[in-house]
Scaffold this motif. Structure first.
Motif, PDB file in Angstrom:
ATOM      1  N   ARG A  44     -78.295 -19.776  53.672  1.00  0.00           N
ATOM      2  CA  ARG A  44     -77.992 -20.372  52.366  1.00  0.00           C
ATOM      3  C   ARG A  44     -76.961 -21.486  52.540  1.00  0.00           C
ATOM      4  NH1 ARG A  44     -76.026 -15.372  53.030  1.00  0.00           N
ATOM      5  NH2 ARG A  44     -77.906 -14.492  52.108  1.00  0.00           N
ATOM      6  N   PRO A  45     -76.762 -22.325  51.542  1.00  0.00           N
ATOM      7  CA  PRO A  45     -75.742 -23.375  51.661  1.00  0.00           C
ATOM      8  C   PRO A  45     -74.354 -22.798  51.907  1.00  0.00           C
ATOM      9  CG  PRO A  45     -77.188 -23.822  49.809  1.00  0.00           C
ATOM     10  CD  PRO A  45     -77.530 -22.439  50.291  1.00  0.00           C
ATOM     11  N   VAL A  46     -73.503 -23.612  52.514  1.00  0.00           N
ATOM     12  CA  VAL A  46     -72.137 -23.211  52.851  1.00  0.00           C
ATOM     13  C   VAL A  46     -71.157 -24.110  52.108  1.00  0.00           C
ATOM     14  CG1 VAL A  46     -70.454 -22.892  54.710  1.00  0.00           C
ATOM     15  CG2 VAL A  46     -72.891 -22.410  55.121  1.00  0.00           C
ATOM     16  N   PRO A  75     -77.129 -27.707  54.568  1.00  0.00           N
ATOM     17  CA  PRO A  75     -76.385 -27.994  53.340  1.00  0.00           C
ATOM     18  C   PRO A  75     -74.995 -27.366  53.383  1.00  0.00           C
ATOM     19  CG  PRO A  75     -78.056 -26.311  52.929  1.00  0.00           C
ATOM     20  CD  PRO A  75     -78.280 -26.819  54.319  1.00  0.00           C
ATOM     21  N   ILE A  76     -73.987 -28.180  53.626  1.00  0.00           N
ATOM     22  CA  ILE A  76     -72.614 -27.693  53.712  1.00  0.00           C
ATOM     23  C   ILE A  76     -71.691 -28.739  53.080  1.00  0.00           C
ATOM     24  CG2 ILE A  76     -72.508 -28.539  56.098  1.00  0.00           C
ATOM     25  CD1 ILE A  76     -70.375 -26.366  56.646  1.00  0.00           C
ATOM     26  N   VAL A  77     -70.852 -28.316  52.154  1.00  0.00           N
ATOM     27  CA  VAL A  77     -69.957 -29.221  51.428  1.00  0.00           C
ATOM     28  C   VAL A  77     -68.548 -28.655  51.467  1.00  0.00           C
ATOM     29  CG1 VAL A  77     -71.769 -30.113  49.911  1.00  0.00           C
ATOM     30  CG2 VAL A  77     -70.481 -28.065  49.237  1.00  0.00           C
ATOM     31  N   SER A  78     -67.570 -29.490  51.128  1.00  0.00           N
ATOM     32  CA  SER A  78     -66.175 -29.046  51.176  1.00  0.00           C
ATOM     33  C   SER A  78     -65.367 -29.732  50.085  1.00  0.00           C
ATOM     34  CB  SER A  78     -65.554 -29.348  52.547  1.00  0.00           C
ATOM     35  OG  SER A  78     -65.540 -30.744  52.799  1.00  0.00           O
ATOM     36  N   THR A 110     -74.124 -20.326  39.683  1.00  0.00           N
ATOM     37  CA  THR A 110     -74.656 -21.325  40.609  1.00  0.00           C
ATOM     38  C   THR A 110     -75.705 -20.676  41.500  1.00  0.00           C
ATOM     39  OG1 THR A 110     -73.077 -20.817  42.390  1.00  0.00           O
ATOM     40  CG2 THR A 110     -72.361 -22.364  40.680  1.00  0.00           C
ATOM     41  N   ILE A 111     -76.278 -21.466  42.397  1.00  0.00           N
ATOM     42  CA  ILE A 111     -77.127 -20.868  43.421  1.00  0.00           C
ATOM     43  C   ILE A 111     -76.246 -20.012  44.326  1.00  0.00           C
ATOM     44  CG2 ILE A 111     -78.685 -22.841  43.370  1.00  0.00           C
ATOM     45  CD1 ILE A 111     -77.583 -23.530  46.192  1.00  0.00           C
ATOM     46  N   GLU A 112     -76.862 -19.167  45.123  1.00  0.00           N
ATOM     47  CA  GLU A 112     -76.108 -18.307  46.035  1.00  0.00           C
ATOM     48  C   GLU A 112     -75.648 -19.103  47.246  1.00  0.00           C
ATOM     49  OE1 GLU A 112     -76.620 -13.726  47.168  1.00  0.00           O
ATOM     50  OE2 GLU A 112     -78.128 -15.015  48.125  1.00  0.00           O
ATOM     51  N   LYS A 137     -70.370 -21.622  34.172  1.00  0.00           N
ATOM     52  CA  LYS A 137     -71.002 -20.926  35.285  1.00  0.00           C
ATOM     53  C   LYS A 137     -69.958 -20.346  36.225  1.00  0.00           C
ATOM     54  CE  LYS A 137     -75.533 -23.115  35.571  1.00  0.00           C
ATOM     55  NZ  LYS A 137     -76.581 -23.630  36.484  1.00  0.00           N
ATOM     56  N   ARG A 138     -70.326 -19.266  36.885  1.00  0.00           N
ATOM     57  CA  ARG A 138     -69.508 -18.686  37.945  1.00  0.00           C
ATOM     58  C   ARG A 138     -70.126 -19.047  39.282  1.00  0.00           C
ATOM     59  NH1 ARG A 138     -71.102 -14.084  40.669  1.00  0.00           N
ATOM     60  NH2 ARG A 138     -73.100 -13.193  40.007  1.00  0.00           N
ATOM     61  N   LEU A 139     -69.334 -18.939  40.340  1.00  0.00           N
ATOM     62  CA  LEU A 139     -69.816 -19.205  41.692  1.00  0.00           C
ATOM     63  C   LEU A 139     -70.479 -17.944  42.237  1.00  0.00           C
ATOM     64  CD1 LEU A 139     -69.818 -21.340  43.989  1.00  0.00           C
ATOM     65  CD2 LEU A 139     -67.705 -20.271  44.825  1.00  0.00           C
ATOM     66  N   ARG A 140     -71.739 -18.044  42.564  1.00  0.00           N
ATOM     67  CA  ARG A 140     -72.461 -16.889  43.099  1.00  0.00           C
ATOM     68  C   ARG A 140     -72.298 -16.872  44.619  1.00  0.00           C
ATOM     69  NH1 ARG A 140     -78.986 -15.752  43.187  1.00  0.00           N
ATOM     70  NH2 ARG A 140     -78.858 -13.584  43.924  1.00  0.00           N
ATOM     71  N   ILE A 141     -71.478 -15.961  45.103  1.00  0.00           N
ATOM     72  CA  ILE A 141     -71.148 -15.888  46.527  1.00  0.00           C
ATOM     73  C   ILE A 141     -71.876 -14.712  47.176  1.00  0.00           C
ATOM     74  CG2 ILE A 141     -69.298 -15.686  48.220  1.00  0.00           C
ATOM     75  CD1 ILE A 141     -67.349 -16.660  46.111  1.00  0.00           C
ATOM     76  N   ALA A 142     -72.475 -14.952  48.316  1.00  0.00           N
ATOM     77  CA  ALA A 142     -73.072 -13.870  49.104  1.00  0.00           C
ATOM     78  C   ALA A 142     -72.051 -13.310  50.087  1.00  0.00           C
ATOM     79  CB  ALA A 142     -74.305 -14.368  49.855  1.00  0.00           C
ATOM     80  N   ARG A 143     -71.384 -14.216  50.824  1.00  0.00           N
ATOM     81  CA  ARG A 143     -70.361 -13.813  51.792  1.00  0.00           C
ATOM     82  C   ARG A 143     -69.175 -14.749  51.665  1.00  0.00           C
ATOM     83  NH1 ARG A 143     -73.722 -13.923  57.314  1.00  0.00           N
ATOM     84  NH2 ARG A 143     -74.306 -15.916  56.370  1.00  0.00           N
TER      85      ARG A 143
END
Length: 281
Positions: A44-46, A75-78, A110-112, A137-143
């Motif tokens: 997934r994106p980072v 897909p990685i953003v900061s 958001t997306i995960e 929206k909330r941030l949907r975090i997997a890890r």
């Protein structure tokens, strides 16, 4: 003579050895090179989130270091915090970045994504993941991978009076920390916490939520334990392996902090109690 100095420095960076995270600096650097030679895509994106007063430079540096081990085009953003003067503002900046980069049609979230967060960034990520009452929206975090994050408060901020609202939020026992701790049992993400010994800004024992363990490594010679933690090759190698879906170096449960570390005795019981869960919260 120079070779002897380099060898001595490497030995100091690997002492004391963490039985649950025995990776050496040299082995970590070797692993990072090997991963860069055979990059892999994460599932997934980072999102990489920087600490307090970071204009985005630290977060971008960390992002670039991780990009080397991931497939080109991953897909990685900061983002950094500077310019967002409240924790609500930082949350909105993070969510806007994710929504702009990876639009989601799902209401309320958001997306995960997987999140790598340094210092305050870990708290901002946790806050961003909490469901909101204002329709945002909330941030949907997997890890969530946190590096030297003040999950239980920051020692330095607690000792020095500050007028910055975000610095006040970071203080141990703040209303903001109470909110985060109340929401944590219902969090849907896995949390992986890392810290370096000698962290005088956050304090090693504060780098994981109460009741959870933290994976620690010794500081490297001629580096600032806290401020340089985001570029520690051992921490980055373990995170990169996890992002790539490979076997990590750090083992669960995290070993207790060594006796000489700050407030180690306060977290020994917490680390022991977390042994029933893998990965640690």
């Amino acid at each position: 003579m120079l070779g002897g100095v380099v060898t001595l420095g490497a030995c100091q960076a690997d002492t004391p050895r963490n039985p649950s995270f025995p990776l050496t600096v040299s082995d970590a650097n070797r692993s990072l090179r090997e991963m860069a030679e055979q990059p892999k895509s994460p599932p997934r994106p980072v999102v990489v989130i920087g600490g307090i007063y970071d204009p985005g430079w630290v977060a971008a540096n960390c992002r670039k270091r991780l990009e080397a081990e991931l497939t080109p085009g991953t897909p990685i953003v900061s983002t950094g915090q500077l310019g967002s003067w409240t924790i609500d503002g930082y949350r909105d900046r993070i969510i806007d970045l994710v929504e702009t980069s990876f639009p989601s049609d799902t209401p309320g979230q958001t997306i995960e994504v997987d999140v790598v967060a340094f210092s305050l960034g870990g708290l901002a990520a946790r806050y961003s993941a909490i469901p909101r009452d204002d329709g945002g929206k909330r941030l949907r975090i997997a890890r969530l991978f946190t590096i030297a994050s003040p999950h239980r408060g920051a020692d330095l901020v607690s000792r020095i009076p500050r007028v910055d609202p975000i610095a006040d939020d970071v203080k141990e026992g703040s209303e903001f920390h109470r909110l985060l701790d109340e929401a944590l049992p219902n969090a849907e993400y896995e949390l992986f916490a890392y810290v370096r010994l000698g962290d005088e800004v956050v304090g090693e024992a504060n780098a994981a939520p109460a009741g959870a363990g933290v994976w620690w490594v010794p500081n490297q010679p001629m580096q600032m334990s806290h401020m340089d933690a985001y570029k520690d090759p051992r921490i980055l190698a373990d995170i990169a392996r996890r992002l790539r879906g490979e076997e990590p170096f750090a083992l669960s449960p995290p070993a207790p902090l060594p006796p000489e570390s700050r407030r180690a005795s306060e977290t020994e019981e917490a680390a022991t109690s977390s042994s029933t869960s893998s990965p640690p919260l």
